[in-house]
Design an enzyme around this catalytic site. Structure first.
Site, PDB file in Angstrom:
ATOM      1  N   ASP A  67      16.913  24.566  41.845  1.00 56.88           N
ATOM      2  CA  ASP A  67      17.126  23.356  41.047  1.00 56.88           C
ATOM      3  C   ASP A  67      16.133  23.246  39.887  1.00 56.88           C
ATOM      4  O   ASP A  67      15.156  24.002  39.813  1.00 56.88           O
ATOM      5  CB  ASP A  67      17.053  22.106  41.945  1.00 56.88           C
ATOM      6  N   ASN A 136      14.279  12.802  53.127  1.00 56.21           N
ATOM      7  CA  ASN A 136      15.599  12.197  53.387  1.00 56.21           C
ATOM      8  C   ASN A 136      16.654  13.251  53.762  1.00 56.21           C
ATOM      9  O   ASN A 136      17.840  12.961  53.786  1.00 56.21           O
ATOM     10  CB  ASN A 136      16.062  11.393  52.161  1.00 56.21           C
ATOM     11  N   HIS A 138      17.326  16.057  52.090  1.00 54.92           N
ATOM     12  CA  HIS A 138      17.969  16.815  51.003  1.00 54.92           C
ATOM     13  C   HIS A 138      17.542  18.281  51.009  1.00 54.92           C
ATOM     14  O   HIS A 138      16.451  18.635  51.453  1.00 54.92           O
ATOM     15  CB  HIS A 138      17.776  16.152  49.631  1.00 54.92           C
ATOM     16  N   GLU A 143      21.213  15.233  47.375  1.00 53.41           N
ATOM     17  CA  GLU A 143      20.763  14.006  48.021  1.00 53.41           C
ATOM     18  C   GLU A 143      21.764  13.566  49.094  1.00 53.41           C
ATOM     19  O   GLU A 143      22.911  14.024  49.102  1.00 53.41           O
ATOM     20  CB  GLU A 143      20.606  12.913  46.957  1.00 53.41           C
TER      21      GLU A 143
HETATM   22  C1  GLP Z   1      11.925  18.696  45.976  1.00 46.39           C
HETATM   23  C2  GLP Z   1      12.760  19.963  45.829  1.00 46.39           C
HETATM   24  C3  GLP Z   1      13.236  20.479  47.158  1.00 46.39           C
HETATM   25  C4  GLP Z   1      12.091  20.491  48.149  1.00 46.39           C
HETATM   26  C5  GLP Z   1      11.611  19.089  48.383  1.00 46.39           C
HETATM   27  C6  GLP Z   1      10.493  18.970  49.402  1.00 46.39           C
HETATM   28  O1  GLP Z   1      12.633  17.516  45.870  1.00 46.39           O
HETATM   29  N1  GLP Z   1      13.878  19.782  44.966  1.00 46.39           N
HETATM   30  O2  GLP Z   1      13.780  21.783  46.975  1.00 46.39           O
HETATM   31  O3  GLP Z   1      12.512  21.057  49.367  1.00 46.39           O
HETATM   32  O4  GLP Z   1      11.143  18.595  47.141  1.00 46.39           O
HETATM   33  O5  GLP Z   1       9.249  19.180  48.800  1.00 46.39           O
HETATM   34  P1  GLP Z   1       7.880  19.362  49.551  1.00 46.39           P
HETATM   35  O6  GLP Z   1       7.890  20.744  50.074  1.00 46.39           O
HETATM   36  O7  GLP Z   1       6.852  19.144  48.495  1.00 46.39           O
HETATM   37  O8  GLP Z   1       7.841  18.341  50.616  1.00 46.39           O
END
Ligand code: GLP
Length: 267
Positions: A67, A136, A138, A143
């Protein structure tokens, strides 16, 4: 689904990096799907070390990130392109032209999805996809209530995600609320998935993903329909799993079988 529960974040990083490096050693032109967020950073460090020590070469590897934010130039310090350059690409022997991140800066962001899907198809699909998970549930930026059949597209971020990710932005700095993300179907089409999660704040999302009903409410639960997904998580992230002891018990048998007969499930 395989569920590997390890003591802490360090073990999660080591185990997942080992799987990536083994895959690339077996197939040097592996198409690797990559994720941002803080969770995979330690795994990227392990990959960098393995590369520096000559245990693996990424020269032929091709990568697709999950993304990107809409409205940030790739050179912006908070773009996911910059994140990947700084946390992995600049420190390994990969050809930067073989690395792709969804274009977040097109004049018409709606064109980004089909363009990216086409690039993935031309590369022959993704062999191994790395995922984190949002609090959440995702995956990528899919989402809750995302279509389980979605493809790469523009996705509006939830308030929770904007808040979770605000720690990366300076006060008063523009923080995007739109993203381009691979869809859930795009992810389900990858040959193998490694989902990494550490920390208590991920425990509910992990329990919903593994043991909850498959539902758009928890996008990661769609992985229940994926052929070869491995969750690599620490004890904290596993703390709300009802069948935790069973997963540990299964793993003992499976590791023995794989040691004896090899893993016939491809990548
Ligand atoms: C972002 C990314 C996700 C990732 C998520 C969790 O929103 N788009 O791909 O898995 O954050 O991030 P973290 O590993 O910092 O908790």
């Amino acid at each position: 689904m395989e569920v590997i529960i390890l003591k802490n974040a360090t073990e999660v990083a080591e185990r997942s990096a080992r799987i990536v490096c083994d895959t690339v050693n077996k197939k040097p032109n592996t198409v690797l799907g990559l994720a941002t967020g803080s969770t995979p950073v330690a795994m990227y460090k392990e990959m960098i070390n393995a590369n520096k020590e000559g245990k693996v070469s990424f020269k032929q590897m091709r990568t697709f990130n999950l993304d990107e934010y809409v409205g940030l130039d790739p050179s912006h310090h908070q773009s996911y392109r910059t994140f990947m350059n700084e946390n992995l690409f600049n420190d390994i022997d990969i050809d930067i032209d073989n690395t792709q991140v969804p274009p977040g800066n097109l004049e018409n962001p709606m064109e980004a999805g089909p363009y990216y899907e086409d690039l993935i198809a031309k590369a022959g699909g993704i062999d191994l996809q790395i995922l984190g998970i949002g609090t959440n549930g995702h995956i990528g930026f899919n989402e809750p209530t995302s279509s389980l059949a979605s493809r790469t597209r523009v996705k509006t971020l939830t308030e929770t995600t904007v808040k979770d990710n605000s720690r990366f932005f300076k006060e008063g700095e523009f923080q995007p609320t739109l993203s381009i993300t691979m869809g859930i179907k795009t992810i389900l089409e990858t040959k193998r998935v490694l989902l990494l999660a550490t920390g208590k704040n991920k425990a509910k999302a992990i329990a919903d993903a593994i043991e909850g009903p498959m539902a758009g409410r928890c996008p990661a639960s769609a992985l229940q329909m994926h052929e070869h997904t491995t969750f690599i998580i620490d004890e904290d992230a596993a703390s709300q799993l009802e069948m935790k002891e069973y997963y540990k018990y299964v793993l003992g048998f499976q590791d023995n079988l794989i040691d004896k007969f090899g893993d016939s499930r491809g990548v």
